[in-house]
Design a protein around this motif. Structure first.
Motif, PDB file in Angstrom:
ATOM      1  N   VAL A  12      10.579  -1.948  -7.837  1.00 10.65           N
ATOM      2  CA  VAL A  12      10.660  -1.943  -9.295  1.00 10.65           C
ATOM      3  C   VAL A  12      12.036  -1.454  -9.745  1.00 10.65           C
ATOM      4  N   GLN A  13      12.528  -0.404  -9.093  1.00  9.54           N
ATOM      5  CA  GLN A  13      13.846   0.129  -9.430  1.00  9.54           C
ATOM      6  C   GLN A  13      14.930  -0.908  -9.138  1.00  9.54           C
ATOM      7  N   SER A  14      14.833  -1.570  -8.006  1.00 11.99           N
ATOM      8  CA  SER A  14      15.832  -2.584  -7.651  1.00 11.99           C
ATOM      9  C   SER A  14      15.791  -3.747  -8.624  1.00 11.99           C
ATOM     10  N   LEU A  15      14.601  -4.163  -9.004  1.00 11.49           N
ATOM     11  CA  LEU A  15      14.462  -5.251  -9.958  1.00 11.49           C
ATOM     12  C   LEU A  15      15.055  -4.849 -11.310  1.00 11.49           C
ATOM     13  N   GLY A  16      14.787  -3.629 -11.731  1.00  7.78           N
ATOM     14  CA  GLY A  16      15.351  -3.132 -12.993  1.00  7.78           C
ATOM     15  C   GLY A  16      16.872  -3.079 -12.960  1.00  7.78           C
ATOM     16  N   SER A  75       0.823  -1.215   0.000  1.00  6.78           N
ATOM     17  CA  SER A  75       0.000   0.000   0.000  1.00  6.78           C
ATOM     18  C   SER A  75       0.858   1.267   0.000  1.00  6.78           C
ATOM     19  N   ASP A  76       2.172   1.119  -0.042  1.00  8.87           N
ATOM     20  CA  ASP A  76       3.090   2.264  -0.039  1.00  8.87           C
ATOM     21  C   ASP A  76       3.715   2.420  -1.420  1.00  8.87           C
ATOM     22  N   PRO A  77       3.329   3.471  -2.168  1.00 11.03           N
ATOM     23  CA  PRO A  77       3.862   3.657  -3.523  1.00 11.03           C
ATOM     24  C   PRO A  77       5.387   3.762  -3.573  1.00 11.03           C
ATOM     25  N   ASP A  78       5.993   4.369  -2.564  1.00 11.35           N
ATOM     26  CA  ASP A  78       7.457   4.476  -2.534  1.00 11.35           C
ATOM     27  C   ASP A  78       8.105   3.097  -2.416  1.00 11.35           C
TER      28      ASP A  78
END
Length: 99
Positions: free
Chosen positions: A88-92, A79-82
């Motif tokens: 997502v950034q870490s996965l990328g 529930s936390d967008p951050d």
């Protein structure tokens, strides 16, 4: 000695570091689990949604045993967008390193 049950309870207690989720977040010097452990350090990064804490057992005389420090990280809060953006950034970044 830190027990498996205590590891589980410490991991759950780490969610109380999040200042946006609890009224009084855990802070350094606070005792948890009935005084069995003392919080040594907390991290509540509001920029990327990462929370963590380091704790150490307290002996019967009230002394903190820093030879057994436990670091507990909070998992993804969907529930936390951050939090989601960080994942997502870490996965990328991980994908670009592998390729």
């Amino acid at each position: 000695m830190v027990t498996e049950q205590d590891y589980n309870k410490i991991a759950n207690a780490a969610y109380n570091v999040d200042s946006s989720k609890v009224k009084v977040p855990l802070s350094e010097g606070k005792e948890i689990l009935g005084g069995k452990y003392q919080v040594l350090k907390v991290k509540d990064n509001t920029d990327n949604g990462m929370q963590a804490m380091a704790v150490a057992p307290v002996d019967k005389d009230g002394h903190v045993n820093t030879s057994q420090v436990v670091i507990a990280y909070v998992g993804t809060n969907k529930s936390d967008p951050d939090d989601i953006a960080t994942d997502v950034q870490s996965l990328g970044m991980a994908t670009s390193i592998i390729i």
